[in-house]
Design a protein around this motif. Structure first.
Motif, PDB file in Angstrom:
ATOM      1  N   ARG A 277       0.828  -1.214   0.000  1.00  0.00           N
ATOM      2  CA  ARG A 277       0.000   0.000   0.000  1.00  0.00           C
ATOM      3  C   ARG A 277       0.863   1.265   0.000  1.00  0.00           C
ATOM      4  O   ARG A 277       0.480   2.279  -0.581  1.00  0.00           O
ATOM      5  CB  ARG A 277      -0.947   0.001   1.209  1.00  0.00           C
ATOM      6  CG  ARG A 277      -2.024  -1.090   1.115  1.00  0.00           C
ATOM      7  CD  ARG A 277      -3.427  -0.566   1.426  1.00  0.00           C
ATOM      8  NE  ARG A 277      -4.440  -1.416   0.785  1.00  0.00           N
ATOM      9  CZ  ARG A 277      -4.934  -2.538   1.312  1.00  0.00           C
ATOM     10  NH1 ARG A 277      -4.549  -2.937   2.501  1.00  0.00           N
ATOM     11  NH2 ARG A 277      -5.835  -3.239   0.648  1.00  0.00           N
ATOM     12  N   LEU A 278       2.024   1.227   0.661  1.00  0.00           N
ATOM     13  CA  LEU A 278       2.836   2.437   0.787  1.00  0.00           C
ATOM     14  C   LEU A 278       3.957   2.482  -0.246  1.00  0.00           C
ATOM     15  O   LEU A 278       4.574   3.538  -0.440  1.00  0.00           O
ATOM     16  CB  LEU A 278       3.419   2.548   2.200  1.00  0.00           C
ATOM     17  CG  LEU A 278       2.373   2.622   3.329  1.00  0.00           C
ATOM     18  CD1 LEU A 278       3.043   2.519   4.689  1.00  0.00           C
ATOM     19  CD2 LEU A 278       1.563   3.922   3.231  1.00  0.00           C
ATOM     20  N   GLY A 279       4.271   1.363  -0.884  1.00  0.00           N
ATOM     21  CA  GLY A 279       5.253   1.382  -1.965  1.00  0.00           C
ATOM     22  C   GLY A 279       6.702   1.271  -1.526  1.00  0.00           C
ATOM     23  O   GLY A 279       7.594   1.350  -2.363  1.00  0.00           O
ATOM     24  N   SER A 280       6.970   1.111  -0.220  1.00  0.00           N
ATOM     25  CA  SER A 280       8.369   0.981   0.200  1.00  0.00           C
ATOM     26  C   SER A 280       8.477   0.275   1.551  1.00  0.00           C
ATOM     27  O   SER A 280       7.571   0.353   2.396  1.00  0.00           O
ATOM     28  CB  SER A 280       9.061   2.348   0.257  1.00  0.00           C
ATOM     29  OG  SER A 280       8.986   2.913   1.546  1.00  0.00           O
ATOM     30  N   PHE A 281       9.605  -0.414   1.726  1.00  0.00           N
ATOM     31  CA  PHE A 281       9.875  -1.097   2.994  1.00  0.00           C
ATOM     32  C   PHE A 281      10.028  -0.092   4.127  1.00  0.00           C
ATOM     33  O   PHE A 281       9.556  -0.317   5.240  1.00  0.00           O
ATOM     34  CB  PHE A 281      11.159  -1.943   2.864  1.00  0.00           C
ATOM     35  CG  PHE A 281      10.963  -3.262   2.153  1.00  0.00           C
ATOM     36  CD1 PHE A 281      10.583  -3.316   0.810  1.00  0.00           C
ATOM     37  CD2 PHE A 281      11.153  -4.459   2.823  1.00  0.00           C
ATOM     38  CE1 PHE A 281      10.401  -4.532   0.156  1.00  0.00           C
ATOM     39  CE2 PHE A 281      10.976  -5.687   2.180  1.00  0.00           C
ATOM     40  CZ  PHE A 281      10.602  -5.720   0.849  1.00  0.00           C
ATOM     41  N   ASP A 282      10.687   1.042   3.837  1.00  0.00           N
ATOM     42  CA  ASP A 282      10.913   2.039   4.881  1.00  0.00           C
ATOM     43  C   ASP A 282       9.600   2.624   5.393  1.00  0.00           C
ATOM     44  O   ASP A 282       9.397   2.795   6.598  1.00  0.00           O
ATOM     45  CB  ASP A 282      11.812   3.165   4.343  1.00  0.00           C
ATOM     46  CG  ASP A 282      13.252   2.684   4.182  1.00  0.00           C
ATOM     47  OD1 ASP A 282      13.567   1.557   4.619  1.00  0.00           O
ATOM     48  OD2 ASP A 282      14.059   3.444   3.615  1.00  0.00           O
ATOM     49  N   ALA A 283       8.711   2.965   4.436  1.00  0.00           N
ATOM     50  CA  ALA A 283       7.430   3.542   4.852  1.00  0.00           C
ATOM     51  C   ALA A 283       6.639   2.531   5.668  1.00  0.00           C
ATOM     52  O   ALA A 283       5.996   2.882   6.664  1.00  0.00           O
ATOM     53  CB  ALA A 283       6.635   3.988   3.624  1.00  0.00           C
ATOM     54  N   ALA A 284       6.695   1.263   5.257  1.00  0.00           N
ATOM     55  CA  ALA A 284       5.974   0.230   6.005  1.00  0.00           C
ATOM     56  C   ALA A 284       6.536   0.115   7.422  1.00  0.00           C
ATOM     57  O   ALA A 284       5.789  -0.020   8.397  1.00  0.00           O
ATOM     58  CB  ALA A 284       6.067  -1.113   5.272  1.00  0.00           C
ATOM     59  N   ALA A 285       7.877   0.176   7.538  1.00  0.00           N
ATOM     60  CA  ALA A 285       8.504   0.079   8.850  1.00  0.00           C
ATOM     61  C   ALA A 285       8.038   1.234   9.744  1.00  0.00           C
ATOM     62  O   ALA A 285       7.676   1.037  10.910  1.00  0.00           O
ATOM     63  CB  ALA A 285      10.021   0.079   8.701  1.00  0.00           C
TER      64      ALA A 285
END
Lengths: 289, 289
Positions: A15-23
């Protein structure tokens, strides 16, 4: 059981497009997110995320995200004292653009979830259900997808319309196989067969139409008024343009009625009943029987 | 030179979704169509068509279709006595949904081609140009893609809006990082960063917003009026809903101005000049400087 913390990480990445944003959203470190995904991929023997950027879900990854959303919806239906703390439930449904542009929207207020709308042709919405990527869909096919129930909603009436100037210049000799093949149509996208269906009814022949592709409902109708081509518009959307003379039916007595059905995944039907009831009520008020 | 009859077969297959339909349109046999495609694939050493059904273009196949369209456009610019008989020119352009919903459409009447509109976010339209899949695009980035020229069109002003009832219930204590993170947003699709940009300006913090995904401009605005969430709407589209009290700015003095540029493939710029002139004129009349 599935590894639900890993599925939550998967859904946030998609949904957010990145591992960092998900973290950041989950309040854990990016390396913890990576480990969860890697563990899940190893156990399942399947790639779940195209790393990007932006990161996006593989078909299997999207199917698992949809599974998580469905589990959350079921959790939301539990009594308050046994309901877990959880992210907001997301309901992914497939709606055809013309229903969204006309009658569907107010029904969405009946259920307090976050909606993720997939806009696709009513003839292709079953594919989204079948692949398990949506929990409910508006389809033109009454045949229920395996595991789903289908309810008839009524018929959406389409009119073949163009501007008076367009009709005068392209259909002066009548609406025939020849004039219809020569006149530019306006077509929603390459999946949209409504213009071809209507042309076949009007002429008794299968024609190969040429046309502009304009994949947005209101701009589609305005393109007709501007004289770019002829096309099929829901009667409810065309009413004022017909009344003020911007659009005119090419053949006054040849509408095309498209049946619509509401198909819901059986496992989720109880959890989204308020939405289903509202959809049927709006349809009864706005579609033809 | 390329094998243009084979490219014509390729384009018809991609646009019509089947080898048989392409054969019927071209007036040749399906086996002749297959041979053309197979010959082209062998020579190029690349798969051009996913066989389906429905048949669809691979990335390389789509790039070649776009090349054919561009050659046809150039042919259409030749003087009449040296212009070949040919299928109608198709112009594939990327337009952001809000431009299409507001000011763009009338400019399209300036050029007699068949349009194939790709609707995508202004922040992502450069990718379509860069991969050679469109001939022109509306972008938010002034940096021209290699081989393209960019012209500034002006600014599209967005307002952060919600229904008065939504503002009363979600922003009673003000528009803060806390209330914005808790209130559901309405977001066009996962590429749409406007809500996040505005929230960062409003609070000075990067927030992770939760929201509905509603990928259609007019339904997006109506979802706000129905109280599903808050979101960014072009001021020109919101005017009447603000005047009649359905929508209200969350913070009256914090609009978001998005610059828009018209980028055109240099090789095609002369052939589509009438469209470019009309786009700039409409933009000058409808966007902010």
């Amino acid at each position: 059981m599935h590894d639900y913390p890993a599925l939550e990480a998967l859904a946030e990445i998609i949904r957010l497009g990145s591992f960092d944003a998900a973290a950041a959203r989950l309040g854990i470190t990016p390396s913890a997110v990576s480990q969860r995904i890697k563990g899940l991929e190893d156990r399942l023997g399947a790639v779940l995320i195209h790393r990007g950027p932006p990161a996006s879900g593989t078909e299997t990854g999207l199917r698992l995200m949809q599974h998580l959303d469905q589990v959350r919806l079921l959790e939301q239906g539990l009594d308050k004292h046994i309901r877990p703390q959880s992210g907001p439930a997301v309901l992914r449904i497939a709606v055809n653009a013309d229903s969204l542009a006309t009658w569907f929207l107010p029904a969405m207020t009946a259920l307090p979830v976050l909606y993720d709308l997939v806009v696709d042709d009513q003839d292709h919405a079953r594919d989204w259900l079948r692949s398990g990527q949506v929990s409910a869909a508006i389809t033109s096919n009454p045949q229920p997808v395996a595991g789903c129930d289908a309810s008839a909603l009524g018929h959406m009436r389409y009119l073949a319309l163009a501007s008076p100037a367009f009709i005068a210049s392209h259909f002066a000799t009548g609406c025939t196989a020849e004039t219809l093949s020569a006149a530019p149509a306006v077509i929603f996208n390459s999946k949209d067969a409504l213009q071809a269906h209507w042309a076949e009814r009007a002429t008794g022949q299968r024609l190969r139409l040429r046309g502009h592709l304009i994949p947005a409902s209101e701009p589609f109708a305005r393109a007709l008024a501007l004289g770019l081509g002829w096309g099929m518009v829901p009667e409810t959307m065309a009413r004022s343009a017909i009344a003020n003379g911007e659009l005119r039916p090419i053949l006054p007595d040849l509408p095309l009625d498209v049946p619509l059905y509401w198909q819901v995944s059986r496992a989720l039907a109880p959890a989204i009943r308020p939405l289903s009831d509202a959809v049927k009520k709006r349809a009864a008020e706005n579609l033809r029987p």
